[in-house]
Write an enzyme that holds these catalytic residues in place. Structure first.
Site, PDB file in Angstrom:
ATOM      1  N   TRP A 143       7.735   1.878  -9.263  1.00 45.28           N
ATOM      2  CA  TRP A 143       8.376   0.924  -8.346  1.00 45.28           C
ATOM      3  C   TRP A 143       9.365   0.085  -9.137  1.00 45.28           C
ATOM      4  CZ3 TRP A 143       4.282   3.085  -5.931  1.00 45.28           C
ATOM      5  CH2 TRP A 143       4.261   3.085  -4.530  1.00 45.28           C
ATOM      6  N   ASP A 191       6.275  -7.404   1.649  1.00 44.15           N
ATOM      7  CA  ASP A 191       6.296  -6.597   2.871  1.00 44.15           C
ATOM      8  C   ASP A 191       5.908  -7.260   4.195  1.00 44.15           C
ATOM      9  OD1 ASP A 191       6.516  -5.134   0.593  1.00 44.15           O
ATOM     10  OD2 ASP A 191       4.882  -3.752   1.009  1.00 44.15           O
ATOM     11  N   GLU A 216      -4.096  -6.974  -7.746  1.00 37.46           N
ATOM     12  CA  GLU A 216      -2.755  -7.086  -7.187  1.00 37.46           C
ATOM     13  C   GLU A 216      -2.537  -8.509  -6.639  1.00 37.46           C
ATOM     14  OE1 GLU A 216      -2.420  -4.358  -3.963  1.00 37.46           O
ATOM     15  OE2 GLU A 216      -0.224  -4.402  -3.913  1.00 37.46           O
TER      16      GLU A 216
HETATM   17  C1  9WN Z   1       5.831  -0.708  -0.558  1.00 41.78           C
HETATM   18  C2  9WN Z   1       4.009  -1.706  -5.801  1.00 41.78           C
HETATM   19  C3  9WN Z   1       4.556  -2.367  -4.545  1.00 41.78           C
HETATM   20  C4  9WN Z   1       5.220  -3.723  -4.845  1.00 41.78           C
HETATM   21  C5  9WN Z   1       5.541  -4.497  -3.575  1.00 41.78           C
HETATM   22  C6  9WN Z   1       4.281  -4.595  -2.736  1.00 41.78           C
HETATM   23  C7  9WN Z   1       3.749  -3.195  -2.419  1.00 41.78           C
HETATM   24  C8  9WN Z   1       4.541  -1.133  -1.268  1.00 41.78           C
HETATM   25  C9  9WN Z   1       3.344  -0.917  -0.353  1.00 41.78           C
HETATM   26  O1  9WN Z   1       3.474  -2.517  -3.629  1.00 41.78           O
HETATM   27  O2  9WN Z   1       4.715  -2.516  -1.623  1.00 41.78           O
HETATM   28  O3  9WN Z   1       6.925  -0.795  -1.441  1.00 41.78           O
HETATM   29  O4  9WN Z   1       3.050   0.257  -0.088  1.00 41.78           O
HETATM   30  O5  9WN Z   1       2.729  -1.861   0.120  1.00 41.78           O
HETATM   31  O6  9WN Z   1       4.511  -5.331  -1.589  1.00 41.78           O
HETATM   32  O7  9WN Z   1       6.031  -5.781  -3.911  1.00 41.78           O
HETATM   33  O8  9WN Z   1       6.404  -3.517  -5.565  1.00 41.78           O
HETATM   34  O9  9WN Z   1       3.221  -2.599  -6.519  1.00 41.78           O
END
Ligand code: 9WN
Length: 469
Positions: free
Chosen positions: A45, A190, A427
């Site tokens: 990511w 999100d 997280e």
């Molecule tokens: C969608 C990976 C990512 C973070 C984001 C967080 C979450 C993803 C999800 O996880 O998003 O991109 O599937 O929920 O909101 O900030 O980068 O850690």
């Protein structure tokens, strides 16, 4: 890593925490890039990688540089850095929507060669800030690391420049200084109530049934976005795919088009970092003037989003032409941007300390919940609607240091480390009981822990606090 804290048990705990954080980053190391988490997020990511590089810089500056290089190897011709680079070796159906869902992005003339496939969304642009951290860490390591880091800065500078130019053009055709996003995933926060009103206006059409792979990896579904949220996320993806991932077409017809103040505040700070990188690599005066202008435009843009009653910055719905009025941590965007007028800083700090955020009486630690507990839409366990996020704490801590608020920054650092003492590197955390929720062994949480621990072992880097009042 050297950890210098008061003698006795605490020293042991901190050393052990550093070792465990390093272990999480090794566990998630996929050979030159780092997955965001072992099960829930098996891909790379974008903004996670920037945080991860900040942590890795304390273990190995070359490896940290590789993290950023790896991500930018998948930069689009427009300068866009995709929000996900999909791991071709991830177990099938581990994450939805996965590579096959986004494969269409590879048909865009601007997309990089695939596989690996990328998404065509973005995330907050923290990367130049991470690169500057790597440069500073290399400086502490010595001449050899510094010269490797100089070569890295030379290579990455034009890519960072193209990334910021993309955000200031394709994502800001209005010249407002503010970044537009097409999808809540683009904000990195999100299901924050920041997006509720703009999302409510999105009418979801026919969607085939889809798996909620994310729910397999958390203790209970209330920790993740709801089905109604997910339907809208997938509908927006469908529309973006329908527009061929073409920026201009999306801008014209997409139902969700929002100015995101958190991304915009981070972009201002990232432009300040890019200016320092430009110095190191000897970039042209023209480049430097442009970057300085971008930072200034961003600060001005944030000023236009300031809400005098809430004393926070508000996102702006371009489709409905109105601010999105809700108190979340994104409202502290001007603090993250930095270099605020004294009265603006004063107001932001007051709100940060107040019961609306870190001063809420029942909090386990005085750390700001992602959404104010005074908001009706606050939910202590639901993703970005209330839990405390260590990476957001890091952003605020780093911003307080830059603002010269070192005492306040130190209090935040200590509380944030206490939250992580158990070593799960969650997280996010339920703010009242302090329970770790979401994914465990999350890479960016381990990374910010390493940076906090290293900061405790260095002589103070920033000016002492100028007491207010
Ligand atoms: C969608 C990976 C990512 C973070 C984001 C967080 C979450 C993803 C999800 O996880 O998003 O991109 O599937 O929920 O909101 O900030 O980068 O850690």
């Amino acid at each position: 890593m050297q950890v210098k804290t008061p003698p006795g048990k605490i020293l042991d705990e901190r050393e052990e925490l550093a070792a465990r954080a390093g272990e999480v980053l090794r566990l998630n190391d996929m050979g030159g890039w780092t997955r965001a988490a072992p099960n829930l997020y098996p891909h790379q990511w974008s903004w996670d990688s920037a945080f991860i590089a900040i942590g890795l810089a304390h273990l190995d500056t070359r490896r940290a540089a590789r993290e950023i290089r790896g991500l930018f190897a998948h930069q689009w011709a427009t300068g866009k850095v995709p929000h996900i680079v999909f791991n071709p070796k991830a177990p099938p159906h581990a994450y939805f929507p996965g590579a096959e869902h986004w494969a269409c992005a590879a048909d865009s003339p601007d997309a990089p060669p695939a596989p690996p496939y990328t998404s065509c969304l973005t995330q907050p642009p923290l990367h130049a800030i991470a690169v500057w951290h790597i440069w500073e860490a290399a400086g502490r390591e010595g001449e050899e690391s510094l010269s490797a880091a100089r070569a890295f800065l030379q290579d990455i500078y034009p890519r960072l420049f193209a990334w910021h130019r993309y955000l200031l053009t394709y994502r800001d055709p209005e010249g407002s200084g503010l970044v537009t996003i097409y999808h809540p995933w683009g904000s990195g926060t999100d299901n924050s109530p920041r997006w509720d009103d703009a999302l409510a206006a999105v009418e979801v059409g026919d969607l085939p049934p889809y798996p909620r792979s994310d729910l397999q990896h958390v203790g209970d579904p209330s920790q993740r976005p709801t089905k109604a949220d997910y339907d809208r996320y997938l509908w927006l993806v469908k529309l973006i795919k329908g527009a061929g991932c073409d920026e201009k077409a999306i801008y014209r017809s997409h139902p969700f088009l929002v100015k995101d103040v958190l991304s915009s505040g981070i972009l201002v700070a990232a432009n300040e970092a890019l200016l320092k990188i430009a110095e190191v690599v000897g970039a042209s005066d023209q480049d430097r003037e442009l970057i300085a202008g971008w930072a200034e435009r961003g600060r001005w843009g944030l000023e236009t989003c300031w809400d005098e009653d809430l004393k926070l910055c508000l996102d702006y719905d371009l489709r409905d032409s109105k601010p999105l009025r809700v108190r979340t941590v994104a409202g502290f965007a001007p603090l993250i941007a930095g270099q605020q007028k004294p009265e603006r800083l004063e107001a932001l700090l007051e709100v940060l300390d107040s019961p609306a955020f870190a001063g809420y009486p029942e909090l386990r630690w005085p750390l700001p919940p992602s959404t104010s507990p005074e908001e009706l839409r606050f939910h202590p366990r639901s993703y970005w609607r209330g839990p405390t996020w260590p990476v957001v704490n890091w952003l605020l801590w780093w911003s307080l240091l830059r603002a010269g608020e070192s005492e306040r920054a130190e209090q935040l650092r200590r509380a944030a480390l206490e939250q992580l003492t158990a070593g799960d590197f969650a997280e996010y955390y339920e703010p009242f009981a302090g329970e770790p929720i979401g994914s465990l062994a999350q890479s960016w949480t381990a990374a910010v822990a390493l940076d906090w621990l290293a900061a405790g072992s260095r002589p103070e880097r920033e000016p002492r606090s100028t007491k207010r009042g």
